[in-house]
Write a protein that holds these residues in place. Structure first.
Motif, PDB file in Angstrom:
ATOM      1  N   ALA A  47       0.823  -1.209   0.000  1.00 11.73           N
ATOM      2  CA  ALA A  47       0.000   0.000   0.000  1.00 11.73           C
ATOM      3  C   ALA A  47       0.854   1.255   0.000  1.00 11.73           C
ATOM      4  O   ALA A  47       0.451   2.292  -0.536  1.00 11.73           O
ATOM      5  N   VAL A  48       2.047   1.175   0.592  1.00 10.09           N
ATOM      6  CA  VAL A  48       2.957   2.318   0.578  1.00 10.09           C
ATOM      7  C   VAL A  48       3.295   2.706  -0.859  1.00 10.09           C
ATOM      8  O   VAL A  48       3.512   3.881  -1.175  1.00 10.09           O
ATOM      9  N   GLY A  49       3.279   1.729  -1.757  1.00 13.45           N
ATOM     10  CA  GLY A  49       3.547   1.997  -3.163  1.00 13.45           C
ATOM     11  C   GLY A  49       2.473   2.808  -3.849  1.00 13.45           C
ATOM     12  O   GLY A  49       2.665   3.263  -4.987  1.00 13.45           O
ATOM     13  N   GLU A  50       1.329   3.010  -3.177  1.00 12.92           N
ATOM     14  CA  GLU A  50       0.264   3.849  -3.731  1.00 12.92           C
ATOM     15  C   GLU A  50       0.631   5.329  -3.673  1.00 12.92           C
ATOM     16  O   GLU A  50      -0.002   6.159  -4.326  1.00 12.92           O
ATOM     17  N   VAL A  51       1.642   5.667  -2.881  1.00 11.45           N
ATOM     18  CA  VAL A  51       2.015   7.076  -2.718  1.00 11.45           C
ATOM     19  C   VAL A  51       2.866   7.518  -3.908  1.00 11.45           C
ATOM     20  O   VAL A  51       3.944   6.969  -4.152  1.00 11.45           O
ATOM     21  N   ARG A  52       2.379   8.484  -4.638  1.00 10.22           N
ATOM     22  CA  ARG A  52       3.102   9.008  -5.806  1.00 10.22           C
ATOM     23  C   ARG A  52       3.498  10.470  -5.606  1.00 10.22           C
ATOM     24  O   ARG A  52       4.619  10.857  -5.907  1.00 10.22           O
ATOM     25  N   SER A  53       2.573  11.280  -5.117  1.00 11.04           N
ATOM     26  CA  SER A  53       2.833  12.715  -4.973  1.00 11.04           C
ATOM     27  C   SER A  53       3.154  13.118  -3.536  1.00 11.04           C
ATOM     28  O   SER A  53       3.729  14.176  -3.302  1.00 11.04           O
ATOM     29  N   GLY A  54       2.738  12.306  -2.562  1.00 10.53           N
ATOM     30  CA  GLY A  54       2.916  12.662  -1.153  1.00 10.53           C
ATOM     31  C   GLY A  54       1.815  13.559  -0.619  1.00 10.53           C
ATOM     32  O   GLY A  54       1.857  13.981   0.530  1.00 10.53           O
ATOM     33  N   ASN A 307     -10.047  10.610  12.182  1.00 11.44           N
ATOM     34  CA  ASN A 307      -9.649  11.473  11.060  1.00 11.44           C
ATOM     35  C   ASN A 307      -8.830  10.617  10.090  1.00 11.44           C
ATOM     36  O   ASN A 307      -7.601  10.642  10.119  1.00 11.44           O
ATOM     37  N   PRO A 308      -9.491   9.837   9.222  1.00 12.08           N
ATOM     38  CA  PRO A 308      -8.745   9.009   8.274  1.00 12.08           C
ATOM     39  C   PRO A 308      -8.031   9.892   7.252  1.00 12.08           C
ATOM     40  O   PRO A 308      -8.575  10.883   6.778  1.00 12.08           O
ATOM     41  N   LEU A 309      -6.817   9.492   6.888  1.00 12.06           N
ATOM     42  CA  LEU A 309      -6.020  10.240   5.934  1.00 12.06           C
ATOM     43  C   LEU A 309      -5.751   9.405   4.692  1.00 12.06           C
ATOM     44  O   LEU A 309      -5.378   8.220   4.793  1.00 12.06           O
ATOM     45  N   ALA A 310      -5.938  10.030   3.539  1.00 15.45           N
ATOM     46  CA  ALA A 310      -5.547   9.424   2.273  1.00 15.45           C
ATOM     47  C   ALA A 310      -4.250  10.074   1.828  1.00 15.45           C
ATOM     48  O   ALA A 310      -4.135  11.295   1.838  1.00 15.45           O
ATOM     49  N   ILE A 311      -3.268   9.243   1.479  1.00 14.68           N
ATOM     50  CA  ILE A 311      -1.981   9.756   1.002  1.00 14.68           C
ATOM     51  C   ILE A 311      -1.833   9.303  -0.440  1.00 14.68           C
ATOM     52  O   ILE A 311      -1.776   8.094  -0.722  1.00 14.68           O
ATOM     53  N   LEU A 312      -1.800  10.260  -1.352  1.00 16.88           N
ATOM     54  CA  LEU A 312      -1.799   9.967  -2.786  1.00 16.88           C
ATOM     55  C   LEU A 312      -0.389  10.028  -3.382  1.00 16.88           C
ATOM     56  O   LEU A 312       0.505  10.653  -2.826  1.00 16.88           O
TER      57      LEU A 312
END
Length: 312
Positions: A47-54, A307-312
């Motif tokens: 799932a960490v690999g889902e982060v592209r832009s931060g 407070n769920p966070l989405a990291i894109l």
């Protein structure tokens, strides 16, 4: 109820039909951590690999302190020190405050623990309801998620699929629509994913004003939980209550909560907001992301503000 673009609106469920659905979806084995056990260390790393832009985006709504039709007992925020008119112009002081809230209301973003739903005298996994004591829950409390919930988040936007700004109160989302939303958005829900389903509740509330959501709201049809079971989803979150009101299931007011929490061991997140996340996903051109959910450390509580966070 409307007809979805992918087929007929799902029908009401009789008590016998709901019981059969419950039995099909019921998770076998001891209670443990419920569906969170679907999230492995390897899946978290992936799932960490889902982060592209931060870029980080909140999925929580601001905590509300003003009464409304859907929030007659709002959170109480009180300043307890260093306020205007009492501050010494010299020396050191600290601003202080306290907050009290109804965790399971119809306005504030929160997560339900596995002890939240009592059905036929038991909790999830057959745990006796007697574990709910005046001092708190002695089993299946939100403490099960004390280390946080981290994984691949997926947002399915049903109003976007239908070409409307929001679903009207009383409308159901079917499993067929969840599959159609996947196809339309170019994403696939998989094992251990944290699934978020947008019905547009927050946008409707923001544009038209609040209403008594306890009596009328859009949500999932109970049979849509078969989709979650098939994909072995770990968490379900929505911008409403996840359950439709009024319920069309005979004898069960909150069938999605009963199936999700009590039968499947899902932690449910209610009354989130996706109006910040949708444009971020559109800009990124994808609907999956690293997701971090961190409930408060409340060892005997039946849920927590979140407070769920989405990291894109």
């Amino acid at each position: 109820m409307v007809t979805s673009p992918t087929g007929s609106a799902p029908p009401p469920l009789s008590a016998a039909e709901f019981d059969a659905l419950y039995r099909r979806l019921r998770r076998a084995g001891p209670a443990g951590r419920g569906a969170l056990e679907e999230v492995t260390d390897r899946q978290v790393l992936a799932a960490v690999g889902e982060v592209r832009s931060g870029r980080t985006v909140t999925m929580a709504a601001p905590v509300e302190t003003v009464p409304g039709p859907d929030n007659p007992e709002p959170s109480d925020h009180l300043m307890t020190g260093a306020v205007r008119g009492s501050i010494d112009p010299s020396g050191l002081e600290f601003a202080r405050d306290r907050i009290a809230m109804n965790v399971h209301g119809d306005a504030d973003s929160h997560i339900d623990a596995l002890c939240h739903v009592v059905y036929d005298g038991t909790l999830y996994g057959g745990v006796p309801a007697s574990t709910l004591t005046p001092g708190g829950a002695t089993a299946l409390s939100i403490d099960l998620a004390r280390d946080g919930i981290v994984g691949r988040g997926v947002l399915l936007d049903v109003p976007r699929l239908r070409g409307v700004p929001w679903l009207e109160p009383g409308e159901h989302v079917s499993g067929e629509e969840l599959r159609a939303a996947e196809a339309a958005q170019g994403v696939r829900v998989g094992r251990g994913d944290l699934l978020f389903v947008r019905v547009g509740h927050r946008r409707r509330r923001g544009e038209l004003g609040s209403w008594n959501a306890a009596e009328a709201r859009a949500g999932l049809h109970p049979t849509a939980l078969e989709f979650l079971a098939e994909r072995r989803v770990a968490v379900l979150g929505g911008d409403g209550n996840n359950d439709t009101a009024p319920s069309t299931t005979e004898g069960v007011a909150f069938p999605v909560h009963v199936l999700g929490v009590h039968a499947m061991g899902l932690h449910l997140l209610d009354y989130l907001q996706f109006e910040d996340l949708v444009p971020a996903c559109e800009e990124a051109g994808r609907w999956s992301f690293l997701c971090v959910i961190a409930p408060l450390r409340l060892p005997t509580a039946t849920g927590s503000p979140v407070n769920p966070l989405a990291i894109l």
